[in-house]
Motif scaffolding. Structure first.
Motif, short mmCIF file in Angstrom:
data_model
loop_
_atom_site.label_atom_id
_atom_site.label_comp_id
_atom_site.label_asym_id
_atom_site.label_seq_id
_atom_site.Cartn_x
_atom_site.Cartn_y
_atom_site.Cartn_z
N ALA A 3 2.59 11.25 -37.10
CA ALA A 3 2.00 12.39 -37.05
C ALA A 3 2.87 13.66 -37.63
N LEU A 4 2.32 14.36 -38.63
CA LEU A 4 2.90 15.58 -39.11
C LEU A 4 1.96 16.61 -38.37
N HIS A 5 2.85 17.66 -37.97
CA HIS A 5 1.99 18.56 -36.82
C HIS A 5 2.88 19.79 -36.88
N ASP A 6 2.16 20.63 -35.91
CA ASP A 6 2.92 22.07 -35.90
C ASP A 6 3.31 22.57 -34.47
N ARG A 7 3.42 21.62 -33.70
CA ARG A 7 3.92 21.79 -32.13
C ARG A 7 5.26 21.29 -31.87
N ARG A 8 6.16 22.20 -32.05
CA ARG A 8 7.55 22.05 -31.63
C ARG A 8 7.91 21.18 -30.42
N ALA A 67 10.67 21.52 -41.03
CA ALA A 67 10.89 23.06 -41.44
C ALA A 67 10.16 23.77 -40.06
N ASP A 68 10.39 25.23 -40.33
CA ASP A 68 9.58 26.01 -39.38
C ASP A 68 8.03 25.68 -39.43
N ASP A 69 7.80 25.28 -38.31
CA ASP A 69 6.17 25.08 -37.81
C ASP A 69 5.72 23.72 -38.63
N LEU A 70 6.34 22.81 -38.97
CA LEU A 70 6.15 21.51 -39.49
C LEU A 70 7.54 20.34 -38.83
N TYR A 71 6.57 19.61 -38.11
CA TYR A 71 7.23 18.65 -37.37
C TYR A 71 6.72 17.32 -37.60
N VAL A 72 7.74 16.19 -37.47
CA VAL A 72 7.04 14.75 -37.50
C VAL A 72 7.17 14.09 -36.11
N ALA A 73 6.00 13.58 -35.43
CA ALA A 73 5.96 12.55 -34.30
C ALA A 73 6.19 11.16 -34.48
N THR A 74 6.87 10.61 -33.96
CA THR A 74 6.90 9.13 -34.17
C THR A 74 6.56 8.23 -32.93
N GLU A 75 7.17 8.97 -31.83
CA GLU A 75 7.16 8.21 -30.51
C GLU A 75 5.60 8.35 -30.14
N LEU A 76 5.30 7.19 -29.46
CA LEU A 76 3.67 7.07 -29.05
C LEU A 76 3.20 8.28 -28.20
N THR A 77 4.12 8.56 -27.14
CA THR A 77 3.98 9.63 -25.98
C THR A 77 3.30 10.90 -26.81
N ALA A 78 4.09 11.27 -27.81
CA ALA A 78 3.73 12.63 -28.42
C ALA A 78 2.49 12.57 -29.21
N MET A 79 2.47 11.24 -30.11
CA MET A 79 1.39 11.08 -30.55
C MET A 79 -0.19 10.96 -29.90
N GLU A 80 0.08 10.52 -28.68
CA GLU A 80 -0.96 10.47 -27.61
C GLU A 80 -1.51 11.92 -27.41
#
Length: 184
Positions: free
Chosen positions: A78-83, A91-104
């Protein structure tokens, strides 16, 4: 070469590789071991809820289509804006989640912006740098409005125009370059 993390790769107009023709790729990571990117302007036919049922028992409230991140197969990201849910800081306000708990957490709420991807774009050591030297890609800074604004194929045209203007300014010392140089 300086890291391209947090930059947009815009496929040059002459790009013939069908995996990348007319694409805009966000470089999520770039270093000595290679690069990882996500195509911003390609969607798949299924939405996140279709895929989510196979991944988690947690609820999914998002209705967006799954994005095609690139030709390299891989797990959901998931590409998202939650640090607070970042596995990769792009980058600032651009993050990637790869872990299931973050994506949930991202899938279970409408809070913040999130795009879900299957697959990614990948380059081995020196490969992206060689493609840049060949003129395969144009560069532009990535801003959240580029990433989360759903413009589809219009994004490529807008990003290519932006990158072209930046290139003109870096080569020629002009006081003013009109939005459309043909109108000059």
């Amino acid at each position: 070469m300086k890291s391209l993390q947090g930059r947009l790769l815009i496929a040059a107009p002459g790009m013939t590789d069908p995996n990348f023709a007319r694409t805009v790729v966000l470089v999520a990571a770039h270093g000595e071991t290679g690069a990882l990117g996500l195509i911003l302007n390609r969607e798949l036919d299924s939405d996140i809820a279709d895929v989510w049922r196979r991944i988690s028992q947690k609820p999914c409230v998002r209705l967006d289509r799954i994005r095609h991140g690139g030709p390299v197969p891989g797990s959901l990201m998931a590409l998202h804006d939650r640090r607070d849910l970042a596995d990769i800081v792009v980058a600032d306000d651009l993050y990637v989640a790869t872990e299931l708990t973050a994506m949930e957490t991202l899938a279970g709420t409408h809070e913040g912006k999130a795009l879900f991807y299957i697959g990614h774009s990948g380059w081995g050591p020196g490969q992206l740098e060689a493609e840049m030297a060949e003129g395969t890609w144009l560069l532009a800074p990535a801003l959240p409005e580029h990433v989360f604004d759903d413009r589809g194929h219009a994004l490529w045209k807008e990003a290519a125009t932006l990158a072209g203007r930046r290139e003109i300014h870096s080569v020629v010392d002009l006081r003013h370059v009109p939005d459309d140089p043909r109108a000059n």
